[in-house]
Design a protein around this motif. Structure first.
Motif, PDB file in Angstrom:
ATOM      1  N   UNK A 196       0.741  -1.243   0.035  1.00  0.00           N
ATOM      2  CA  UNK A 196      -0.072   0.077  -0.054  1.00  0.00           C
ATOM      3  C   UNK A 196       0.932   1.377   0.247  1.00  0.00           C
ATOM      4  N   UNK A 197       0.074   2.492  -0.082  1.00  0.00           N
ATOM      5  CA  UNK A 197       0.813   3.735   0.073  1.00  0.00           C
ATOM      6  C   UNK A 197      -0.077   4.467   0.807  1.00  0.00           C
ATOM      7  N   UNK A 198       0.662   5.740   1.584  1.00  0.00           N
ATOM      8  CA  UNK A 198      -0.238   6.605   2.326  1.00  0.00           C
ATOM      9  C   UNK A 198       0.465   6.908   3.861  1.00  0.00           C
ATOM     10  N   UNK A 199      -0.339   6.757   4.584  1.00  0.00           N
ATOM     11  CA  UNK A 199       0.346   7.030   6.262  1.00  0.00           C
ATOM     12  C   UNK A 199       1.044   5.644   6.524  1.00  0.00           C
ATOM     13  N   UNK A 200       2.343   5.982   6.942  1.00  0.00           N
ATOM     14  CA  UNK A 200       3.165   4.529   7.464  1.00  0.00           C
ATOM     15  C   UNK A 200       2.288   4.080   8.629  1.00  0.00           C
ATOM     16  N   UNK A 201       2.367   2.708   8.713  1.00  0.00           N
ATOM     17  CA  UNK A 201       1.924   1.856   9.754  1.00  0.00           C
ATOM     18  C   UNK A 201       2.899   0.776   9.869  1.00  0.00           C
ATOM     19  N   UNK A 202       3.774   0.554  10.943  1.00  0.00           N
ATOM     20  CA  UNK A 202       4.529  -0.546  11.082  1.00  0.00           C
ATOM     21  C   UNK A 202       3.780  -1.618  11.914  1.00  0.00           C
ATOM     22  N   UNK A 203       3.692  -2.952  11.481  1.00  0.00           N
ATOM     23  CA  UNK A 203       3.009  -4.101  12.122  1.00  0.00           C
ATOM     24  C   UNK A 203       3.982  -5.175  12.408  1.00  0.00           C
ATOM     25  N   UNK A 204       4.228  -5.487  13.732  1.00  0.00           N
ATOM     26  CA  UNK A 204       4.877  -6.791  14.275  1.00  0.00           C
ATOM     27  C   UNK A 204       4.470  -7.751  14.476  1.00  0.00           C
ATOM     28  N   UNK A 205       4.722  -9.077  13.644  1.00  0.00           N
ATOM     29  CA  UNK A 205       4.294 -10.258  14.080  1.00  0.00           C
ATOM     30  C   UNK A 205       4.446 -10.893  15.558  1.00  0.00           C
ATOM     31  N   UNK A 206       3.780 -12.160  15.609  1.00  0.00           N
ATOM     32  CA  UNK A 206       4.089 -12.908  16.691  1.00  0.00           C
ATOM     33  C   UNK A 206       5.172 -13.825  16.756  1.00  0.00           C
TER      34      UNK A 206
END
Length: 244
Positions: free
Chosen positions: A16-26
């Motif tokens: 995607x593109x736009x506002x950055x979101x960092x997601x961290x896995x389990x």
């Protein structure tokens, strides 16, 4: 980069593109299984976000060193701080599932200030009392080839095998985690979404976690700890929270 922290080559997946979101896995998972495979990242990206999903060291496509010097205390938090700095991010959102949520909470107590944060698959008790959980997982690693069906460690052992986890590196990593003091949580001003499967209490009470945070709300979605990441509701409630 903090003194004593040696950057590890991390695989970073983006959508995607736009506002950055960092997601961290389990723990013992990876970005693909946790966020991409079941459409969670795509659902969030459609809301106008650039979803950034690293594989933690010793996970997925990232490096799995056997050198003790590569495993200082809180190394995963140090890695995320280095990633944010390396990407030049100053205005972003941050979240995680299970170990990723634990790491997100630790980063918030260390002073990281995302606009909004997500703690999924986590309860208050999962942030402390780590020694017992560490010893459980270390025993899984040590005995993973001989654990039989019916042993409470069997599912964890099978998941590790499926994910092709490097046991020696994982044992080093597990020893880098410390407890998060619940007394530090009321000082976090960041708006937080706590997300939990309705049948998930693997890391304690999500309600207790929500209650101790000054600016948090709880959303329950269908599923257990393992199955909640497969549900479309996960991407929907995260997207709703971030886009509000």
């Amino acid at each position: 980069m903090m003194p004593g922290h040696r950057a590890a080559p991390l695989a970073v997946h983006q959508l995607g593109a736009g506002r950055p979101l960092i997601l961290l896995h389990g723990l013992f998972s990876n970005a693909h299984v946790n966020w991409i495979k079941y459409g969670t990242a795509a659902a969030i990206a459609e809301r106008g976000f650039r979803v950034i999903m690293p594989d933690f060291r010793v996970h997925g496509q990232s490096s799995a060193s056997h050198d003790l010097d590569d495993y200082p205390a809180d190394v995963l938090a140090l890695d995320v701080e280095a990633l944010i700095s390396g990407l030049g991010l100053s205005d972003y959102d941050l979240g995680g599932f299970s170990l990723g949520a634990r790491t997100t909470a630790l980063l918030l107590t260390r002073g990281l200030a995302p606009r909004r944060a997500i703690l999924a698959g986590m309860g208050l008790q999962g942030l402390s009392g780590w020694a017992k959980r560490r010893d459980f997982f270390l025993s899984v690693i040590a005995d993973r080839d001989t654990i039989k069906h019916g042993d409470p460690r069997w599912l964890s052992a099978q998941f590790m095998k499926t994910m092709k986890v490097d046991g020696e590196a994982a044992a080093l990593l597990l020893r880098t985690f410390g407890d998060i003091d619940p007394a530090d949580l009321p000082g976090i001003a960041t708006p937080i979404l706590v997300v939990s499967g309705a049948e998930d209490r693997d890391n304690g009470s999500p309600q207790d976690l929500t209650d101790i945070l000054p600016n948090a709300r709880l959303e329950e979605i269908p599923g257990t700890h393992m199955s909640s990441v497969t549900k479309p509701e996960l991407g929907r409630v995260i997207g709703d929270f971030l886009a509000a």
